[in-house]
Design a protein around this motif. Structure first.
Motif, PDB file in Angstrom:
ATOM      1  N   GLN A   1       0.821  -1.204   0.000  1.00 17.04           N
ATOM      2  CA  GLN A   1       0.000   0.000   0.000  1.00 17.04           C
ATOM      3  C   GLN A   1       0.858   1.257   0.000  1.00 17.04           C
ATOM      4  OE1 GLN A   1      -0.525  -2.682   1.809  1.00 17.04           O
ATOM      5  NE2 GLN A   1      -2.658  -3.304   1.527  1.00 17.04           N
ATOM      6  N   SER A   2       1.890   1.283   0.839  1.00 11.99           N
ATOM      7  CA  SER A   2       2.746   2.462   0.885  1.00 11.99           C
ATOM      8  C   SER A   2       3.514   2.646  -0.421  1.00 11.99           C
ATOM      9  CB  SER A   2       3.721   2.368   2.064  1.00 11.99           C
ATOM     10  OG  SER A   2       4.510   1.191   1.990  1.00 11.99           O
ATOM     11  N   ALA A   3       3.868   1.544  -1.079  1.00 10.24           N
ATOM     12  CA  ALA A   3       4.542   1.654  -2.376  1.00 10.24           C
ATOM     13  C   ALA A   3       3.612   2.247  -3.430  1.00 10.24           C
ATOM     14  CB  ALA A   3       5.047   0.280  -2.823  1.00 10.24           C
ATOM     15  N   VAL A   4       2.340   1.848  -3.423  1.00 12.21           N
ATOM     16  CA  VAL A   4       1.381   2.392  -4.384  1.00 12.21           C
ATOM     17  C   VAL A   4       1.150   3.874  -4.126  1.00 12.21           C
ATOM     18  CG1 VAL A   4      -1.004   2.269  -5.179  1.00 12.21           C
ATOM     19  CG2 VAL A   4       0.272   0.181  -4.806  1.00 12.21           C
ATOM     20  N   VAL A   5       1.070   4.267  -2.856  1.00  9.75           N
ATOM     21  CA  VAL A   5       0.911   5.683  -2.531  1.00  9.75           C
ATOM     22  C   VAL A   5       2.113   6.475  -3.025  1.00  9.75           C
ATOM     23  CG1 VAL A   5       0.767   7.329  -0.632  1.00  9.75           C
ATOM     24  CG2 VAL A   5      -0.607   5.243  -0.571  1.00  9.75           C
ATOM     25  N   ARG A   6       3.319   5.940  -2.812  1.00  9.97           N
ATOM     26  CA  ARG A   6       4.530   6.604  -3.298  1.00  9.97           C
ATOM     27  C   ARG A   6       4.508   6.770  -4.812  1.00  9.97           C
ATOM     28  NH1 ARG A   6       8.189   2.526  -3.719  1.00  9.97           N
ATOM     29  NH2 ARG A   6       8.343   2.794  -5.965  1.00  9.97           N
ATOM     30  N   ILE A   7       4.211   5.701  -5.510  1.00 14.40           N
ATOM     31  CA  ILE A   7       4.196   5.738  -6.979  1.00 14.40           C
ATOM     32  C   ILE A   7       3.102   6.679  -7.466  1.00 14.40           C
ATOM     33  CG2 ILE A   7       3.755   4.344  -9.033  1.00 14.40           C
ATOM     34  CD1 ILE A   7       5.032   1.977  -7.496  1.00 14.40           C
ATOM     35  N   GLY A   8       1.929   6.618  -6.841  1.00 13.67           N
ATOM     36  CA  GLY A   8       0.806   7.422  -7.303  1.00 13.67           C
ATOM     37  C   GLY A   8       1.045   8.909  -7.169  1.00 13.67           C
ATOM     38  N   PHE A   9       1.534   9.344  -6.025  1.00 12.85           N
ATOM     39  CA  PHE A   9       1.725  10.778  -5.833  1.00 12.85           C
ATOM     40  C   PHE A   9       2.938  11.297  -6.596  1.00 12.85           C
ATOM     41  CE2 PHE A   9      -1.207  10.147  -2.321  1.00 12.85           C
ATOM     42  CZ  PHE A   9      -2.000  11.275  -2.453  1.00 12.85           C
TER      43      PHE A   9
ATOM     44  N   LEU B   1       8.317  10.127   6.040  1.00 10.84           N
ATOM     45  CA  LEU B   1       8.380   9.335   7.268  1.00 10.84           C
ATOM     46  C   LEU B   1       8.032   7.868   7.059  1.00 10.84           C
ATOM     47  CD1 LEU B   1       6.628  11.924   9.615  1.00 10.84           C
ATOM     48  CD2 LEU B   1       9.082  11.502   9.369  1.00 10.84           C
ATOM     49  N   THR B   2       7.744   7.458   5.838  1.00 13.75           N
ATOM     50  CA  THR B   2       7.354   6.072   5.580  1.00 13.75           C
ATOM     51  C   THR B   2       8.503   5.280   4.958  1.00 13.75           C
ATOM     52  OG1 THR B   2       6.509   6.580   3.362  1.00 13.75           O
ATOM     53  CG2 THR B   2       4.961   6.759   5.208  1.00 13.75           C
ATOM     54  N   ARG B   3       8.430   3.975   5.126  1.00 15.60           N
ATOM     55  CA  ARG B   3       9.374   3.067   4.461  1.00 15.60           C
ATOM     56  C   ARG B   3       8.668   2.543   3.205  1.00 15.60           C
ATOM     57  NH1 ARG B   3      12.340  -0.280   9.292  1.00 15.60           N
ATOM     58  NH2 ARG B   3      14.101   0.010   7.891  1.00 15.60           N
ATOM     59  N   CYS B   4       8.528   3.420   2.238  1.00 15.53           N
ATOM     60  CA  CYS B   4       7.685   3.149   1.074  1.00 15.53           C
ATOM     61  C   CYS B   4       8.435   2.503  -0.078  1.00 15.53           C
ATOM     62  CB  CYS B   4       7.021   4.443   0.606  1.00 15.53           C
ATOM     63  SG  CYS B   4       8.172   5.789   0.266  1.00 15.53           S
ATOM     64  N   ALA B   5       9.652   2.046   0.141  1.00 13.71           N
ATOM     65  CA  ALA B   5      10.441   1.430  -0.932  1.00 13.71           C
ATOM     66  C   ALA B   5      10.746  -0.029  -0.638  1.00 13.71           C
ATOM     67  CB  ALA B   5      11.741   2.197  -1.149  1.00 13.71           C
TER      68      ALA B   5
ATOM     69  N   LEU C   1       1.375   5.834   8.377  1.00  9.55           N
ATOM     70  CA  LEU C   1       0.374   5.145   7.568  1.00  9.55           C
ATOM     71  C   LEU C   1      -1.013   5.312   8.181  1.00  9.55           C
ATOM     72  CD1 LEU C   1       0.728   3.507   4.955  1.00  9.55           C
ATOM     73  CD2 LEU C   1       0.588   1.433   6.326  1.00  9.55           C
ATOM     74  N   ALA C   2      -1.091   5.258   9.508  1.00 11.83           N
ATOM     75  CA  ALA C   2      -2.377   5.483  10.177  1.00 11.83           C
ATOM     76  C   ALA C   2      -2.864   6.915   9.959  1.00 11.83           C
ATOM     77  CB  ALA C   2      -2.240   5.183  11.665  1.00 11.83           C
ATOM     78  N   VAL C   3      -1.946   7.881   9.970  1.00  8.71           N
ATOM     79  CA  VAL C   3      -2.325   9.269   9.723  1.00  8.71           C
ATOM     80  C   VAL C   3      -2.843   9.436   8.296  1.00  8.71           C
ATOM     81  CG1 VAL C   3      -1.415  11.616   9.512  1.00  8.71           C
ATOM     82  CG2 VAL C   3      -0.779  10.205  11.464  1.00  8.71           C
ATOM     83  N   ILE C   4      -2.207   8.781   7.326  1.00  9.03           N
ATOM     84  CA  ILE C   4      -2.673   8.866   5.940  1.00  9.03           C
ATOM     85  C   ILE C   4      -4.086   8.311   5.823  1.00  9.03           C
ATOM     86  CG2 ILE C   4      -2.299   7.980   3.612  1.00  9.03           C
ATOM     87  CD1 ILE C   4       0.701   8.097   4.140  1.00  9.03           C
TER      88      ILE C   4
ATOM     89  N   ILE D   1      -7.103   9.126  -6.159  1.00  7.91           N
ATOM     90  CA  ILE D   1      -6.990   7.683  -6.378  1.00  7.91           C
ATOM     91  C   ILE D   1      -5.735   7.147  -5.687  1.00  7.91           C
ATOM     92  CG2 ILE D   1      -6.583   5.915  -8.135  1.00  7.91           C
ATOM     93  CD1 ILE D   1      -8.405   7.513 -10.003  1.00  7.91           C
ATOM     94  N   ALA D   2      -4.633   7.906  -5.766  1.00 13.86           N
ATOM     95  CA  ALA D   2      -3.409   7.491  -5.069  1.00 13.86           C
ATOM     96  C   ALA D   2      -3.627   7.447  -3.564  1.00 13.86           C
ATOM     97  CB  ALA D   2      -2.267   8.440  -5.411  1.00 13.86           C
ATOM     98  N   ALA D   3      -4.395   8.390  -3.024  1.00 17.80           N
ATOM     99  CA  ALA D   3      -4.692   8.368  -1.595  1.00 17.80           C
ATOM    100  C   ALA D   3      -5.606   7.195  -1.245  1.00 17.80           C
ATOM    101  CB  ALA D   3      -5.346   9.688  -1.176  1.00 17.80           C
ATOM    102  N   ASP D   4      -6.581   6.913  -2.107  1.00 13.59           N
ATOM    103  CA  ASP D   4      -7.479   5.771  -1.867  1.00 13.59           C
ATOM    104  C   ASP D   4      -6.719   4.452  -1.844  1.00 13.59           C
ATOM    105  OD1 ASP D   4      -9.566   7.528  -1.819  1.00 13.59           O
ATOM    106  OD2 ASP D   4     -10.203   7.155  -3.882  1.00 13.59           O
ATOM    107  N   ALA D   5      -5.590   4.404  -2.554  1.00 17.85           N
ATOM    108  CA  ALA D   5      -4.854   3.142  -2.691  1.00 17.85           C
ATOM    109  C   ALA D   5      -4.334   2.614  -1.366  1.00 17.85           C
ATOM    110  CB  ALA D   5      -3.689   3.323  -3.660  1.00 17.85           C
ATOM    111  N   VAL D   6      -4.273   3.461  -0.333  1.00 19.59           N
ATOM    112  CA  VAL D   6      -3.800   2.989   0.968  1.00 19.59           C
ATOM    113  C   VAL D   6      -4.755   1.948   1.555  1.00 19.59           C
ATOM    114  CG1 VAL D   6      -4.960   4.705   2.418  1.00 19.59           C
ATOM    115  CG2 VAL D   6      -2.744   3.814   3.102  1.00 19.59           C
ATOM    116  N   PHE D   7      -5.994   1.887   1.061  1.00 25.21           N
ATOM    117  CA  PHE D   7      -6.974   0.926   1.564  1.00 25.21           C
ATOM    118  C   PHE D   7      -7.116  -0.298   0.663  1.00 25.21           C
ATOM    119  CE2 PHE D   7      -8.471   5.016   3.314  1.00 25.21           C
ATOM    120  CZ  PHE D   7      -8.465   4.692   4.657  1.00 25.21           C
TER     121      PHE D   7
END
Length: 468
Positions: A59-67, A177-181, A278-281, A386-392
């Motif tokens: 999920q964090s990787a998709v958010v990174r890629i999307g934004f 602040l995320t380990r998105c990689a 991730l919880a804040v997002i 859509i990138a923000a929605d991807a966290v779910f």
């Protein structure tokens, strides 16, 4: 990033990883009965979960890629108009922007000087950092540069853009602040290669780029701090200094104490920061939809079901006039879409307690944003949401999507002339079809078909060191 070694925390058993305490590989990942983290130890079990691993790697990787993709495409589209929007030819000229940032204490490196060369350099650096973040190359460094670029460009002319720029603004800060990689990144590939070298008894490759980045950015940070160029808030200088100093700590511990308790402690702190962010997002996305839905309820046009009719008849929001006319001519369709939008936005935060309903509404909202991009001509707002929605998105779906993408890429590359075909690659039956990354970064399946799950072991692709 290297693993924590023999003394690191193993999410499968909640204690130090060693030969005497590991459960059999064929058994599911469960916590032992009794004691710390056992049945009845809910808080202890939750603490173990959020400290032992960075949750939601896909999920964090998709958010990174999307934004990163959203802002990269935005900067590319506005490349011919950059001087009028954010540069020296902007109606909101540099002196006005300077007065505004002095008043609201906003941060923008474009306020350091009104030089056209400086503007071009910042714009180009923001473009390159977005592309590098998209690919997951030196993710920790690039996430910081991406944040600086986004804040600088947007705070230069705050009246440009739409609602999507506010979401990008916030997420650019959170991504730092995320380990998105951990997966789907060049950092994950590099960590996997380093792991294979270590398994073969070879020394890790010597890295030069990371320390050079650290020295150069440290010089810029020191200069900006002494000159008062980091804005009037306290949190941004603190964040930048903590990240820069922690990079040195990670590098020193990885180099001289790779299997020590300090190394494990750094992993725990990084996992806590990632999971809290991730919880804040997630909370941010719920807040966006809840406030949007409840404000719509108070509007008379939303109450009588005609709100969608008006933007469909504004020239500014009709990139496809014929399509807008067809939709706007149907009173029933306008009413259904108007009421449906309100219902979905208000209900979504409450559906998080039911996975199936949440997934259905998630698909509906993604389709809604795709419709906004097509009908109202707001592609970057839709991409950001859509990138923000991807966290779910469910983990199982993201893993399936990554496997299909990997197979497609290998088949495409296998058709190129001069591409060698060896067993285990280019579509061979023995090739792995999952996302490329270190073996330890894969999620543990909980048998329920989705949701952020913790990695099997703490991976080395978080990019928290001088080399990442």
């Amino acid at each position: 990033m290297q693993n924590a070694g023999p003394q690191s925390i193993d999410p499968r058993n909640g204690g130090p990883r060693n030969a005497g305490t590991q459960p059999p590989a064929s058994r599911p990942a469960v916590l032992p009965s009794g004691g710390f983290g056992g049945p009845g130890g809910g808080p202890a079990r939750a603490l173990q979960r959020v400290t032992a691993s960075a949750l939601g790697p896909y999920q964090s990787a998709v958010v990174r890629i999307g934004f990163a993709a959203t802002y990269l495409f935005f900067l590319l589209r506005e490349l011919p108009n950059r001087h009028e929007l954010y540069g020296p030819d902007s109606p909101w000229h540099w002196d006005l922007a300077r007065r505004l940032t002095n008043g609201n204490e906003a941060f923008s490196v474009l306020m350091w000087t009104d030089s056209t060369v400086w503007f071009e350099a910042v714009y180009a650096l923001t473009l390159l950092s977005a592309a590098a973040l998209l690919l997951g190359w030196r993710t920790r460094t690039m996430s910081v540069l991406f944040m600086v670029g986004v804040l600088s460009v947007q705070n230069r002319s705050i009246f440009m853009g739409d609602g999507g720029d506010n979401v990008v603004h916030l997420m650019a800060i959170y991504l730092v602040l995320t380990r998105c990689a951990q997966v789907w990144s060049l950092d994950a590939r590099r960590a996997a290669r380093a792991g294979r070298r270590a398994a073969a008894g070879l020394s890790p490759p010597r890295d030069i780029v990371g320390p050079v980045f650290w020295v150069l950015l440290g010089y810029v940070l020191v200069t900006a701090t002494l000159m008062g160029g980091l804005g009037g808030t306290w949190w941004l200088p603190t964040l930048l200094w903590v990240i820069w100093l922690s990079a040195a700590a990670w590098w020193a511990v990885d180099r001289y104490l790779p299997h020590s308790e300090p190394r494990t402690l750094l992993d725990v702190l990084a996992n806590l920061a990632h999971n809290a962010t991730l919880a804040v997002i997630m909370a941010e996305v719920c807040l966006i939809y809840a406030t949007a839905g409840w404000y719509k309820i108070q509007g008379s046009r939303w109450q009588d079901g005609t709100a969608l009719y008006y933007p469909l008849n504004l020239d500014y929001f009709t990139p496809w006039p014929a399509l807008s006319d067809i939709l706007g001519a149907s009173g029933l369709m306008v009413m259904v879409l108007t009421y449906g939008t309100v219902i979905v936005q208000v209900a979504f935060p409450f559906t998080l307690f039911n996975r199936r309903v949440k997934n259905i509404l998630l698909v509906v909202m993604i389709c809604e944003h795709a419709g906004i991009a097509l009908l109202l001509g707001l592609p970057f707002f839709s991409m950001a949401m859509i990138a923000a929605d991807a966290v779910f998105l469910p983990t199982a779906f993201l893993m399936w999507l990554g496997a299909r993408a990997t197979i497609g890429r290998r088949r495409l590359l296998s058709g190129l002339p001069g591409r060698p075909r060896t067993p285990g690659e280019a579509g061979e039956p023995g090739a792995a079809s999952g996302p490329v990354g270190p073996p330890e970064a894969g999620p543990v399946q909980d048998g329920r078909g989705g949701g952020p799950e913790e990695p099997r072991r703490q991976g080395g692709a978080g990019g928290h060191t001088l080399v990442g």
